[in-house]
Design an enzyme around this catalytic site. Sequence first.
Site, PDB file in Angstrom:
ATOM      1  N   SER A  40       0.863  -1.176   0.000  1.00 54.35           N
ATOM      2  CA  SER A  40       0.000   0.000   0.000  1.00 54.35           C
ATOM      3  C   SER A  40       0.901   1.228   0.000  1.00 54.35           C
ATOM      4  CB  SER A  40      -0.847   0.002   1.284  1.00 54.35           C
ATOM      5  OG  SER A  40      -1.408   1.284   1.501  1.00 54.35           O
ATOM      6  N   TYR A  49      -2.403  -1.253  10.398  1.00 53.25           N
ATOM      7  CA  TYR A  49      -2.328  -1.400   8.929  1.00 53.25           C
ATOM      8  C   TYR A  49      -0.992  -0.861   8.411  1.00 53.25           C
ATOM      9  CZ  TYR A  49      -3.866  -1.044   4.012  1.00 53.25           C
ATOM     10  OH  TYR A  49      -3.986  -1.173   2.638  1.00 53.25           O
TER      11      TYR A  49
HETATM   12  P1  NAI Z   1     -11.159  -6.123  -0.722  1.00 54.63           P
HETATM   13  O1  NAI Z   1     -11.625  -6.064   0.684  1.00 54.63           O
HETATM   14  O2  NAI Z   1     -12.086  -5.742  -1.811  1.00 54.63           O
HETATM   15  O3  NAI Z   1     -10.582  -7.571  -1.052  1.00 54.63           O
HETATM   16  C1  NAI Z   1      -9.727  -8.232  -0.183  1.00 54.63           C
HETATM   17  C2  NAI Z   1      -9.945  -9.708  -0.365  1.00 54.63           C
HETATM   18  O4  NAI Z   1      -9.091 -10.410   0.549  1.00 54.63           O
HETATM   19  C3  NAI Z   1     -11.374 -10.117  -0.033  1.00 54.63           C
HETATM   20  O5  NAI Z   1     -11.827 -11.020  -1.018  1.00 54.63           O
HETATM   21  C4  NAI Z   1     -11.250 -10.780   1.327  1.00 54.63           C
HETATM   22  O6  NAI Z   1     -12.232 -11.751   1.562  1.00 54.63           O
HETATM   23  C5  NAI Z   1      -9.863 -11.390   1.201  1.00 54.63           C
HETATM   24  N1  NAI Z   1      -9.292 -11.698   2.512  1.00 54.63           N
HETATM   25  C6  NAI Z   1      -9.197 -10.884   3.568  1.00 54.63           C
HETATM   26  N2  NAI Z   1      -8.682 -11.553   4.617  1.00 54.63           N
HETATM   27  C7  NAI Z   1      -8.442 -12.800   4.177  1.00 54.63           C
HETATM   28  C8  NAI Z   1      -7.915 -13.969   4.801  1.00 54.63           C
HETATM   29  N3  NAI Z   1      -7.539 -13.963   6.071  1.00 54.63           N
HETATM   30  N4  NAI Z   1      -7.798 -15.102   4.066  1.00 54.63           N
HETATM   31  C9  NAI Z   1      -8.167 -15.127   2.764  1.00 54.63           C
HETATM   32  N5  NAI Z   1      -8.683 -14.054   2.137  1.00 54.63           N
HETATM   33  C10 NAI Z   1      -8.836 -12.912   2.841  1.00 54.63           C
HETATM   34  O7  NAI Z   1      -9.845  -5.235  -0.770  1.00 54.63           O
HETATM   35  P2  NAI Z   1      -8.974  -4.679  -1.978  1.00 54.63           P
HETATM   36  O8  NAI Z   1      -9.152  -3.230  -2.010  1.00 54.63           O
HETATM   37  O9  NAI Z   1      -9.178  -5.472  -3.200  1.00 54.63           O
HETATM   38  O10 NAI Z   1      -7.530  -4.949  -1.349  1.00 54.63           O
HETATM   39  C11 NAI Z   1      -6.645  -5.949  -1.798  1.00 54.63           C
HETATM   40  C12 NAI Z   1      -5.267  -5.623  -1.260  1.00 54.63           C
HETATM   41  O11 NAI Z   1      -4.880  -4.332  -1.731  1.00 54.63           O
HETATM   42  C13 NAI Z   1      -5.181  -5.577   0.267  1.00 54.63           C
HETATM   43  O12 NAI Z   1      -3.965  -6.141   0.686  1.00 54.63           O
HETATM   44  C14 NAI Z   1      -5.198  -4.084   0.561  1.00 54.63           C
HETATM   45  O13 NAI Z   1      -4.541  -3.758   1.763  1.00 54.63           O
HETATM   46  C15 NAI Z   1      -4.451  -3.550  -0.639  1.00 54.63           C
HETATM   47  N6  NAI Z   1      -4.706  -2.147  -0.908  1.00 54.63           N
HETATM   48  C16 NAI Z   1      -5.945  -1.704  -1.334  1.00 54.63           C
HETATM   49  C17 NAI Z   1      -6.145  -0.368  -1.577  1.00 54.63           C
HETATM   50  C18 NAI Z   1      -7.454   0.171  -2.056  1.00 54.63           C
HETATM   51  O14 NAI Z   1      -7.610   1.400  -2.120  1.00 54.63           O
HETATM   52  N7  NAI Z   1      -8.428  -0.647  -2.424  1.00 54.63           N
HETATM   53  C19 NAI Z   1      -5.081   0.628  -1.350  1.00 54.63           C
HETATM   54  C20 NAI Z   1      -3.847   0.051  -0.898  1.00 54.63           C
HETATM   55  C21 NAI Z   1      -3.682  -1.281  -0.684  1.00 54.63           C
END
Ligand code: NAI
Length: 256
Positions: A144, A157
């Site tokens: 991130s 985080y």
């Molecule tokens: P999201 O919440 O839409 O998707 C995250 C996915 O990871 C979900 O499908 C969730 O069920 C899964 N997940 C969470 N904990 C889990 C676990 N313990 N075991 C298996 N699966 C698990 O989030 P998004 O936005 O797609 O984020 C993906 C990555 O990108 C994360 O690491 C987040 O920190 C990072 N990120 C996202 C940003 C954003 O603005 N959307 C900005 C910076 C980083």
Amino acid sequence: MNRFENKVALVTGSSQGIGEACALRLAKEGADIILNGRKFDERGEKLIAKIEGMGRKAKFLAADVSKSKEVIKLVDDAIAAFGSLDILVNNAGLETKADFWDVTEDDYDLVMNTNLKGVFFGIQTFVKYCKSNKKAGTIINMSSVHEEIVFPHFAAYCASKGGLKMLCRNLASELAPLNIRINNVAPGAITTPINKDLLNNKKQLAKVLDNIPMSRMGKVDDVAAVVAFLASDEAAYVTGSTYTVDGGLTYHYEEQ
Ligand code: NAI
């Protein structure tokens, strides 16, 4: 362009958001895909159908990556599923918001175990496999912009993503002799379910956009394109780096 013909990729947390986009992008360019989430539901079913529709193989492995036993089994099962594993995308992650003095140990453990500990032991399992099979590999961690810039009220985080920064730098040196590359992708503000509160709050969203030189939220495909580049041989000389995908947010200059 089929950059990933005969390659297998595991993308953690790929039922939605950035992980889903990465899985689809890698499949579009030829990879067979292991999908993951805590549970298999209709989103997983739809994704498998979509990937198979592209002529690729896909399998969903349910596992909670915050638990080291489960993430180790996930990587082992991913290797067994199609007989090899070439690309590991550690995407699963979450955030919890609280004033620092209110953060509970449970919240801290949830964030750190998902965003850092699970990644650590997932990588370790993948590296053991590559090492014992004398096989090249590439690892991409979804970090991130908060591996670099502060985010008040998200202390755990930031600590987890800051940890990912040093994990990446450190492992790049240790894994280069094994022909394994590792890089981080650092998204800024991307339109995904993780940001649903922000997207529903017009005033707050305007403030966020004010800080982004490109004046827009990022799209999941903006992130997936960089992941695909880093996973490919076009990035053959790239390791230990973080690629920000943030519309200029991290290093922007505010005119006075
Ligand atoms: P999201 O919440 O839409 O998707 C995250 C996915 O990871 C979900 O499908 C969730 O069920 C899964 N997940 C969470 N904990 C889990 C676990 N313990 N075991 C298996 N699966 C698990 O989030 P998004 O936005 O797609 O984020 C993906 C990555 O990108 C994360 O690491 C987040 O920190 C990072 N990120 C996202 C940003 C954003 O603005 N959307 C900005 C910076 C980083």
